[in-house]
Design a protein around this motif. Structure first.
Motif, mmCIF file in Angstrom:
data_model
loop_
_atom_site.group_PDB
_atom_site.id
_atom_site.type_symbol
_atom_site.label_atom_id
_atom_site.label_comp_id
_atom_site.label_asym_id
_atom_site.label_seq_id
_atom_site.Cartn_x
_atom_site.Cartn_y
_atom_site.Cartn_z
ATOM 1 N N GLU A 326 -19.911 -34.184 48.571
ATOM 2 C CA GLU A 326 -21.665 -33.546 48.834
ATOM 3 C C GLU A 326 -20.768 -31.750 48.980
ATOM 4 O OE1 GLU A 326 -23.944 -32.436 46.690
ATOM 5 O OE2 GLU A 326 -23.743 -33.907 45.890
ATOM 6 N N PRO A 327 -20.294 -31.987 50.864
ATOM 7 C CA PRO A 327 -19.203 -30.447 51.056
ATOM 8 C C PRO A 327 -18.344 -30.434 50.192
ATOM 9 C CG PRO A 327 -19.798 -32.693 52.828
ATOM 10 C CD PRO A 327 -20.649 -33.623 51.589
ATOM 11 N N VAL A 328 -17.595 -31.226 49.810
ATOM 12 C CA VAL A 328 -16.267 -30.705 49.130
ATOM 13 C C VAL A 328 -16.961 -30.592 47.225
ATOM 14 C CG1 VAL A 328 -14.882 -30.885 47.890
ATOM 15 C CG2 VAL A 328 -15.090 -31.806 50.352
ATOM 16 N N VAL A 329 -17.837 -30.649 47.255
ATOM 17 C CA VAL A 329 -18.012 -29.911 46.073
ATOM 18 C C VAL A 329 -18.886 -28.862 45.864
ATOM 19 C CG1 VAL A 329 -20.711 -30.117 44.256
ATOM 20 C CG2 VAL A 329 -18.401 -32.236 44.886
ATOM 21 N N ALA A 330 -19.544 -28.679 47.689
ATOM 22 C CA ALA A 330 -20.406 -27.797 47.874
ATOM 23 C C ALA A 330 -19.078 -26.466 47.778
ATOM 24 C CB ALA A 330 -21.507 -27.343 49.002
ATOM 25 N N ALA A 331 -18.309 -26.412 48.886
ATOM 26 C CA ALA A 331 -17.466 -25.959 49.441
ATOM 27 C C ALA A 331 -16.649 -25.257 47.840
ATOM 28 C CB ALA A 331 -15.921 -25.733 50.403
ATOM 29 N N LEU A 332 -16.387 -26.292 46.755
ATOM 30 C CA LEU A 332 -14.999 -25.976 45.713
ATOM 31 C C LEU A 332 -16.109 -24.677 44.784
ATOM 32 C CD1 LEU A 332 -12.908 -29.248 45.304
ATOM 33 C CD2 LEU A 332 -12.256 -27.067 45.657
ATOM 34 N N THR A 333 -17.345 -24.851 44.582
ATOM 35 C CA THR A 333 -18.545 -24.603 43.876
ATOM 36 C C THR A 333 -18.776 -23.011 44.025
ATOM 37 O OG1 THR A 333 -19.513 -26.642 42.827
ATOM 38 C CG2 THR A 333 -20.894 -24.987 42.485
ATOM 39 N N ALA A 334 -18.499 -23.213 45.143
ATOM 40 C CA ALA A 334 -19.006 -21.491 46.299
ATOM 41 C C ALA A 334 -17.619 -20.315 45.986
ATOM 42 C CB ALA A 334 -18.815 -21.534 47.894
ATOM 43 N N ALA A 335 -16.282 -22.167 45.902
ATOM 44 C CA ALA A 335 -14.771 -20.538 45.981
ATOM 45 C C ALA A 335 -14.740 -20.470 44.727
ATOM 46 C CB ALA A 335 -14.253 -21.011 46.010
ATOM 47 N N ALA A 336 -15.459 -21.316 43.251
ATOM 48 C CA ALA A 336 -14.978 -20.984 42.336
ATOM 49 C C ALA A 336 -16.628 -19.279 42.105
ATOM 50 C CB ALA A 336 -15.825 -21.992 40.985
ATOM 51 N N GLY A 337 -17.158 -18.730 42.082
ATOM 52 C CA GLY A 337 -18.461 -18.663 41.989
ATOM 53 C C GLY A 337 -17.729 -17.192 42.562
ATOM 54 N N ALA A 338 -17.531 -17.418 43.943
ATOM 55 C CA ALA A 338 -16.978 -16.227 44.671
ATOM 56 C C ALA A 338 -15.165 -15.255 44.023
ATOM 57 C CB ALA A 338 -16.244 -16.106 45.466
ATOM 58 N N VAL A 339 -14.665 -16.578 43.375
ATOM 59 C CA VAL A 339 -13.603 -16.014 42.802
ATOM 60 C C VAL A 339 -13.322 -14.770 42.086
ATOM 61 C CG1 VAL A 339 -13.559 -16.035 39.776
ATOM 62 C CG2 VAL A 339 -11.205 -17.083 41.407
#
Length: 475
Positions: A326-339
């Protein structure tokens, strides 16, 4: 005190051997010779030696040593940090060493030090055989292999370096040796994971594998399904058989917004099992693109052709992740949204199966537990302000750090991340430094990753098998 480079003398000596294949900044062919895939690095080598064989490599290494000229080696030229080019130095350009020879009796293939994955796969395709590669056809197979070699066949056949049976190497003093399990075994051990820090690898001998086709392709999902898709991906890769290796991450989408991708590669004989595995991945969301079919392995790698355009500017960061939780999913998804760029991407490379069953001390590669390699790829156009894109990559790496394993993939670590290089090799670090001191005590080769020498010179034990084509001329 280090002697100043004697470039005029080096130029004269190399010109005598190479003629117009020695390039200086005044030559018309020089700009092309120093152009890399990544347009960001800026380095101005004094000389580029376009060598044609191991004898010329050995001669050039001896000249560089005699004239105190720093060296770098260019094979595929895909190191993102541009370490193929040494400012003010001599570049040994191996791109002409691209011969590929298959021995049908043993199934072994000998590959020139400048050959790309595309060169090798094209030569093997008529025989329905493959070698373990990365995911990009244009990457040099030597550079990929020497530090690791994650790819679609990782679960079934291991890393590229796990399939390396031997190598021809020009050492720092110009000697040519063969390194394999019985000749220079310590060098052979160090080459498999330690990078090009021990000499110039002019040829490599690999194990090949019969593989006519793989069930492979690309599934693309919208960004708003990222959490569900990545959660499911994490579960699927934890139980994947050797025959199934799956990349995942975020790619630029047609509308400028990133899309989630899953790239399964199934190489098993049970077609039904492969299709069932792909169906489970497909069901993790509603695909925008669903293109999975039996493909020759060479065409599997074509999926990533053109994904990263030559000449753009790149900065890479990397983390080793034990799982996609879950923490990795959250970090990756946030990164994609902030690209910050429509060109940037994130890739997760799947390490498991055969690669994880190799003992950590059998090669220099330092991590043999199941994991995911996160590759954070910041990309921007020439002339753009790099600051926001660099910040995005650094922030993404920092967000993943609390959930990551120590170290990181040496081929992707930045030049300044020397502390992480040490952690990457774990229990192999001290042995690797001793090998560096034995084979390159003066630190001639500063490759990817850069290894410091260690302690006093280690006495040589035995002698390597001299290359039968070696001759005394030029020594």
């Amino acid at each position: 005190m280090t002697s100043a480079p004697d470039l005029p003398r080096a130029t004269d000596l190399l010109r005598e051997l190479l003629g117009d294949r020695l390039l200086t900044p005044a030559d018309a062919g020089y700009p092309d010779a120093v152009r890399l895939w990544n347009g960001a690095p800026v380095a101005a080598p004094a000389l580029v030696a376009r060598v044609r064989d191991a004898g010329e490599v050995a001669h050039a290494v001896r000249v560089a040593g005699r004239c105190h000229v720093p060296l770098s080696v260019r094979a595929g030229g895909h190191d993102w940090a541009g370490r193929a080019l040494r400012d003010g130095g001599l570049v040994l350009d191996l791109t002409a060493l691209r011969r590929v020879d298959l021995d049908p009796g043993t199934g072994e293939v000998t590959v020139g030090g400048g050959a790309t994955a595309a060169d090798v796969l094209a030569a093997l395709r008529p025989y329905d055989r493959v070698v373990a590669t990365g995911v990009v056809r244009a990457v040099g197979l030597a550079g990929l292999t020497l530090a690791g070699g994650y790819g679609p066949l990782c679960g079934r056949f291991g890393l590229a370096l796990d399939n390396l049976l031997g190598a021809e190497v020009v050492l720092a003093d110009g000697r040519r040796v063969t390194a394999d399990a019985t000749h220079e075994p310590e060098l052979y051990w160090a080459l498999r994971g330690g990078g090009g820090n021990f000499g110039v690898v002019t040829a490599l001998r690999y194990r090949t594998h019969p593989l006519a086709a793989a069930l492979a392709g690309m599934l693309l999902f919208p960004l708003d399904q990222a959490t569900a898709v990545l959660r499911g991906y994490g579960e699927e890769v934890r139980r994947a058989p050797d025959e199934l290796t799956v990349m995942a991450g975020f790619l630029p989408g047609p509308a400028g917004e990133p899309v989630v991708f899953l790239a399964p590669v199934f190489t098993g004989a049970d077609e039904a099992a492969g299709r069932a595995a792909v169906d489970r991945l497909r069901a993790l969301g509603t695909p925008l693109v669903d293109q999975v079919a039996p493909l020759p392995y060479e065409d599997v790698l074509r999926m990533f052709d053109g994904g990263m355009a030559d000449g753009n500017h790149y900065l890479l960061r990397t983390r080793w992740l034990p799982r996609v939780d879950e923490p990795v999913v959250a970090a990756l998804t946030a990164a994609a949204g902030a690209v910050t760029s429509p060109f940037s991407a994130i890739a997760l490379h799947h390490f498991h199966g055969a690669a994880a069953r190799v003992g950590v001390g059998e090669t220099a590669f330092g991590l043999r537990a199941d994991h995911l390699l996160a590759e954070i790829i910041a990309v921007w156009a020439p002339g753009d302000d790099p600051a926001p894109h660099r910040a995005w990559a650094e922030h993404t790496s920092a967000a993943l750090a609390p959930h990551a394993l120590p170290g990181g993939y040496p081929n992707l670590l930045a030049p300044e991340e020397t502390d992480r290089v040490r952690l990457a090799y774990g229990p192999n670090w001290d042995r690797l430094r001793r090998a560096k001191r034995r084979y390159d005590p003066r630190g001639v080769f500063s490759a990817v990753p850069t290894l410091p020498p260690a302690g006093p010179p280690v006495p040589r034990v035995g002698q390597g098998r001299p290359d039968p084509r070696e001759h005394p001329a030029g020594r």
